[in-house]
Design an enzyme around this catalytic site. Structure first.
Site, mmCIF file in Angstrom:
data_model
loop_
_atom_site.group_PDB
_atom_site.id
_atom_site.type_symbol
_atom_site.label_atom_id
_atom_site.label_comp_id
_atom_site.label_asym_id
_atom_site.label_seq_id
_atom_site.Cartn_x
_atom_site.Cartn_y
_atom_site.Cartn_z
ATOM 1 N N LYS A 17 0.836 -1.218 0.000
ATOM 2 C CA LYS A 17 0.000 0.000 0.000
ATOM 3 C C LYS A 17 0.865 1.259 0.000
ATOM 4 O O LYS A 17 0.617 2.199 -0.749
ATOM 5 C CB LYS A 17 -0.915 0.045 1.243
ATOM 6 C CG LYS A 17 -1.978 -1.018 1.285
ATOM 7 C CD LYS A 17 -2.910 -0.850 2.467
ATOM 8 C CE LYS A 17 -2.241 -0.913 3.821
ATOM 9 N NZ LYS A 17 -1.646 -2.226 4.146
ATOM 10 N N LYS A 39 -2.087 9.230 6.486
ATOM 11 C CA LYS A 39 -2.046 7.874 7.042
ATOM 12 C C LYS A 39 -2.704 8.077 8.401
ATOM 13 O O LYS A 39 -2.017 8.353 9.412
ATOM 14 C CB LYS A 39 -0.579 7.401 7.168
ATOM 15 C CG LYS A 39 -0.402 6.088 7.904
ATOM 16 C CD LYS A 39 -0.572 4.876 7.012
ATOM 17 C CE LYS A 39 -0.499 3.586 7.837
ATOM 18 N NZ LYS A 39 -0.581 2.385 7.008
#
Ligand SMILES: Nc1ncnc2c1ncn2[C@@H]1O[C@H](COP(=O)(O)OP(=O)(O)O)[C@@H](O)[C@H]1O
Ligand SMILES: [Mg+2]
Length: 231
Positions: A17, A39
């Site tokens: 990812k 994030k």
């Protein structure tokens, strides 16, 4: 017009990812876009000096070139290598989706496009009683699903697509990554075609295995950038 946003999820943890998000961020940046990144929760962070260092968030910041503060890119970070909700509980902390969304909205306003990297896969516990999929839904960001091109990925990818559809999440496409150099894995030649056929979701990009990927000048092709921005 609403600005493009992508929630980068994966079929598992460790499938690529962050690699995919950094590659997309660099490519968008080279195309002249102001790229925001997030994030929201990072776990398994090392402690260096006295500080907890969110490594994915730092990579995303660097790749995107954003000037946003690290505490906005990554509002929640924990040392325990656990799913977000579990790591938070250990430290008697709670993960607040509203706070994440407020930051997301602010970052979206300051950039042309925003990439959000999830933690783990779609059903990873993100906050009390709520999954990563619910966070993506709450942010209103469509998915890019990162899959690792190896034996078993057809099942993992179809499970993820099926879960996303059940939750009412929009899926932009699949990024097929090659995180390991398993040259003798015959499935690697067949996975792409069968994933597309069985899921009905396009594989937008395939990322080759490259041990030095983080440092290479590799970028998406112009048509891949345009495809991502247009779908
Ligand atoms: N295409 C690739 N070539 C070589 N190494 C890769 C590739 N994709 C991922 N990796 C490596 O695999 C590991 C997991 O990738 P990462 O992007 O951190 O996964 P995730 O964000 O899904 O946990 C990292 O060490 C990364 O450097
Ligand atoms: Mg990551």
């Amino acid at each position: 017009m609403t600005k493009p946003a992508f929630f980068i999820t994966g079929t598992d943890t460790n499938v690529g990812k962050t690699q995919a998000a950094c590659l997309i961020a660099k490519s968008f940046r080279d195309a002249g876009l102001r790229v925001g990144v997030m994030k929201p929760v990072e776990t398994g962070c090392p402690v260096i000096g006295e500080k907890i260092i969110p490594q994915d968030a730092l990579k995303l910041k660097e790749a995107s070139g954003t000037e946003a503060e690290l505490d906005l890119i990554n509002p929640y970070r924990f040392t325990a290598p656990l799913a977000p909700d579990l790591a938070a509980r250990l430290f008697k902390a709670t993960i607040d989706f509203n706070r994440i969304r407020d930051i997301f909205v602010g970052l979206q306003a300051a950039h042309d496009v925003i990439l959000v990297e999830g933690a783990g896969g779609l059903l990873a516990p993100a906050a009390e009683g709520r999954s990563m999929a619910e966070l993506a839904l709450f942010l209103g960001a469509p998915l890019l699903i990162v899959s690792a091109n190896r034996l078993g990925t057809i099942n993992h990818t179809l499970l993820t697509v099926s879960c996303a559809r059940q939750m009412g999440l929009a899926i932009k496409g699949i990024i097929l990554n090659n995180p390991v150099d398993s040259g003798n894995d015959l499935s690697r030649e067949h996975n792409r075609e069968h994933i597309e056929k069985l899921s009905g979701v396009p594989v937008l990009v395939e990322i080759p295995y490259s041990p030095a990927l983080a440092n290479t000048p590799m970028r998406l092709k112009n048509e891949e950038v345009e495809k991502l921005l247009s779908i």
